[in-house]
Design an enzyme around this catalytic site. Structure first.
Site, PDB file in Angstrom:
ATOM      1  N   ASP A 207       3.852   3.000  -9.246  1.00 19.29           N
ATOM      2  CA  ASP A 207       2.967   3.959  -9.088  1.00 19.29           C
ATOM      3  C   ASP A 207       1.985   4.388 -10.302  1.00 19.29           C
ATOM      4  O   ASP A 207       2.341   4.280 -11.457  1.00 19.29           O
ATOM      5  CB  ASP A 207       3.857   5.287  -9.118  1.00 19.29           C
ATOM      6  CG  ASP A 207       3.344   6.585  -8.631  1.00 19.29           C
ATOM      7  OD1 ASP A 207       2.843   6.797  -7.174  1.00 19.29           O
ATOM      8  OD2 ASP A 207       3.176   7.548  -9.213  1.00 19.29           O
ATOM      9  N   GLU A 273      -0.277   0.115  -7.949  1.00 25.63           N
ATOM     10  CA  GLU A 273      -1.301   1.069  -7.359  1.00 25.63           C
ATOM     11  C   GLU A 273      -2.207   1.510  -8.681  1.00 25.63           C
ATOM     12  O   GLU A 273      -1.670   2.590  -9.385  1.00 25.63           O
ATOM     13  CB  GLU A 273      -0.293   2.648  -6.569  1.00 25.63           C
ATOM     14  CG  GLU A 273      -1.130   3.459  -6.013  1.00 25.63           C
ATOM     15  CD  GLU A 273      -0.908   4.899  -6.187  1.00 25.63           C
ATOM     16  OE1 GLU A 273      -1.105   5.649  -5.445  1.00 25.63           O
ATOM     17  OE2 GLU A 273      -0.132   5.110  -7.274  1.00 25.63           O
TER      18      GLU A 273
HETATM   19  C1  GLC Z   1       0.780   7.983  -6.337  1.00 26.76           C
HETATM   20  C2  GLC Z   1       1.632   8.410  -5.373  1.00 26.76           C
HETATM   21  C3  GLC Z   1       1.445   9.867  -4.894  1.00 26.76           C
HETATM   22  C4  GLC Z   1       1.866  10.694  -6.063  1.00 26.76           C
HETATM   23  C5  GLC Z   1       1.230  10.510  -7.413  1.00 26.76           C
HETATM   24  C6  GLC Z   1       1.832  11.048  -8.403  1.00 26.76           C
HETATM   25  O1  GLC Z   1      -0.481   8.339  -6.182  1.00 26.76           O
HETATM   26  O2  GLC Z   1       1.335   7.705  -4.220  1.00 26.76           O
HETATM   27  O3  GLC Z   1       2.011  10.492  -3.602  1.00 26.76           O
HETATM   28  O4  GLC Z   1       1.617  12.040  -5.812  1.00 26.76           O
HETATM   29  O5  GLC Z   1       1.439   9.025  -7.399  1.00 26.76           O
HETATM   30  O6  GLC Z   1       3.137  10.498  -8.675  1.00 26.76           O
END
Ligand code: GLC
Length: 551
Positions: A207, A273
């Site tokens: 994440d 991500e």
């Molecule tokens: C990422 C996740 C999202 C979340 C954020 C904070 O972007 O995909 O759903 O709110 O991280 O953890």
């Protein structure tokens, strides 16, 4: 049982399960691990190679699981450690890998580390989060140490009276950011990671991985030039150039350490991500077995030109030697099935979008429900769960909240689509009587049947898995046509984005000279679209053809 192959991270299709919304086994209205295990037959029949589970850790649920209060445990809402072990074993028995979501940038404010950290400046975990003194005082109020902003809205600094200091949070106030420059944080998190690997998981989704490190001197961000206009201006985050609050050089070192642990066993992988890095920078973070999402494609409309531009940018950024990931939907974005088309066109476009997702160069990530064309739901304001949408209404989330793309999965046409015997945590899609797994399984023309056939074709054609990419028709007349070539095999993919028929001339002599055989069409098994050197496409049709290549 061994997985299908050690290079599934590259050749396979990864299916994202949003555990709350997948299948509820105990009637509490929330999906859980035994629910996922009970539906592995569906995933096996669909033909996916791996599952990525959005967070299953204990959480107060303010960011619906992305606010983790114990990274090393399972939230009882989802089941037990034994349930996870069973899911891993049963998935592996079917040749399906399983990856977990790791939220390393921040924790919940109810995590024991943070509760201790905020209690005093001398506590054991005092330096585990990003604490700063105020920049000064104005009319009795502390001034934040710099201009950093929260992505979810408002400033990034929250005052803690017990320490008389601010802590930093990129997301909600209840999601304090960890201090990744503290070696104790690193050791604790890497130990936690080893613990999950010991349970047999095959890797992780990271994440917001590019946010782990912030500028060591906490320098303010410069303003974005020119400043955004309209509604975008309302969010302070949008008005800055994010050079100091994320993506610092120390990240590389940490990724190398984490990846070395994951790579101790062949056949494991990670996917990062990015919070917000340019595709060129993100591509630089990718490596063998370690993918990086690139969301540019996902942000494009269903228009040939726009998609072709995003594909070109991505191909240029990753180049032939780096392997991209392909994403059209996830738990944060409007679903492709309703984003691209509504009304009677919807299923035809969903099938064509499936071809795009599953035939571009890169590892496809398929979001649960897309295989039945599940759409975004309308969630009335009083039912909204998604925290930034609730708190910053109407300023940051005027038309969109993330609950819309998180509807529970409809399995049957029974009550609540067979998702739960209780009351679903979020409303079901209104069309579940016809759009559900059971009825689509029985219908050869359904979106689900199209996905199953397409995944089988993809599995049979090595060029679709690992082949190179080059255009045959780049967006002319609303058609995207491209070749994927592997040693001994060429594949031609053609997608007609228009609502009118299209005729595509295969002008490229090398492509026209090959003997193409139809392998797949969104409109049926036995279509022969090729007539000499022209390819005839029906409205919204996407086709796949194959030809032997001499080596
Ligand atoms: C990422 C996740 C999202 C979340 C954020 C904070 O972007 O995909 O759903 O709110 O991280 O953890």
């Amino acid at each position: 049982m061994p997985l299908r192959s050690a290079d599934w991270w590259q050749r396979g299709v990864i299916y994202q399960v949003y555990p709350r919304s997948f299948a509820d086994s105990d009637g509490d209205g929330v999906g859980d691990l035994p629910g996922i295990t009970a539906h592995l037959d569906h995933l096996e029949a669909l033909g996916v190679d791996a599952l990525w589970l959005s967070p299953i850790y204990p959480s107060p649920g303010l960011d619906v699981g992305y606010d983790v209060s114990d990274h090393a445990a399972i939230d009882p809402l989802f089941g037990t450690m034994a349930d996870l072990d069973r899911l891993v074993a049963e998935a592996h028995d079917r040749g399906i890998a399983l990856i977990l979501d790791l939220v390393l940038n921040h924790t919940s404010d109810q995590h024991a580390w943070f509760e201790d950290s905020r209690s005093s400046r001398t506590s054991e975990h005092a330096d585990w989060y990003l604490w700063r003194d105020p920049a000064g005082w104005r009319r009795g109020k502390p001034i934040p140490p710099n201009n950093w902003q929260s992505l979810f809205g408002g400033g990034a600094w929250q005052w803690e009276p017990r320490r008389e200091q601010f802590y930093m949070h990129i997301f909600l106030v209840e999601q304090p950011d960890l201090n990744w420059r503290n070696p104790a944080v690193r050791t604790a998190q890497l130990d936690m990671i080893r613990g999950w690997l010991a349970h047999g998981v095959d890797g992780f989704r990271l994440d917001v991985y590019d946010a782990f490190f912030k500028d060591a001197s906490f320098a303010s961000n410069p303003p974005l030039v020119p400043q955004p206009r309209g509604l975008a201006r309302l969010r302070g985050w949008n008005r800055q150039l994010h050079v100091n609050d994320k993506d610092q050089p120390e990240l590389h070192d940490f990724l190398a350490e984490l990846r070395a642990i994951v790579d101790e066993v062949p056949g494991r992988m990670t996917v990062g991500e990015p919070l917000e890095v340019a595709p060129q920078i993100a591509a630089g973070h990718a490596g063998p077995r370690h993918l990086i999402f690139d969301f540019d494609l996902l942000k494009q409309p269903w228009k040939a030109d726009a998609l072709a531009d995003a594909i070109d940018e991505r191909e240029a950024a990753f180049g032939p030697s780096r392997w991209p990931a392909v994403v059209l939907s996830n738990h944060d974005q409007p679903r492709q099935a309703t984003r691209y088309a509504r009304g009677p066109e919807r299923d035809a476009v969903a099938k064509a979008a499936a071809v795009l997702l599953l035939t571009l160069r890169g590892t496809p990530f398929l979001y649960y429900g897309e295989e039945i064309g599940l759409g975004d739901i309308h969630v009335p304001r009083k039912e909204i769960v998604d925290p930034p949408a609730r708190r910053f209404w109407p300023f940051t989330q005027l038309w969109w909240n993330r609950d819309q793309c998180r509807a529970p999965m409809p399995w049957t046409d029974g009550p609540n689509g067979g998702f739960t015997t209780g009351r679903p945590w979020l409303r079901m899609a209104p069309d579940l009587a016809t759009r559900n797994v059971a009825s689509q399984s029985a219908d050869p023309d359904s979106v689900l049947s199209a996905y199953r056939r397409l995944l089988a074709v993809r599995r049979a054609l090595i060029a679709l898995q690992t082949g190179s990419f080059r255009w045959v028709v780049r967006a002319r007349g609303g058609v995207l046509a491209y070749r994927r070539d592997a040693p001994g095999e060429a594949v031609l993919v053609a997608i007609n984005l228009n609502a009118e028929p299209a005729t595509v001339a295969l002008e490229d002599p090398a492509t026209a000279a090959l003997t193409w055989q139809p392998a797949y069409s969104t409109v049926g098994e036995d279509r022969t679209p090729l007539d000499g050197a022209t390819l005839d496409l029906l409205p919204r049709e996407a086709v796949i053809l194959r030809a032997p290549l001499s080596v």
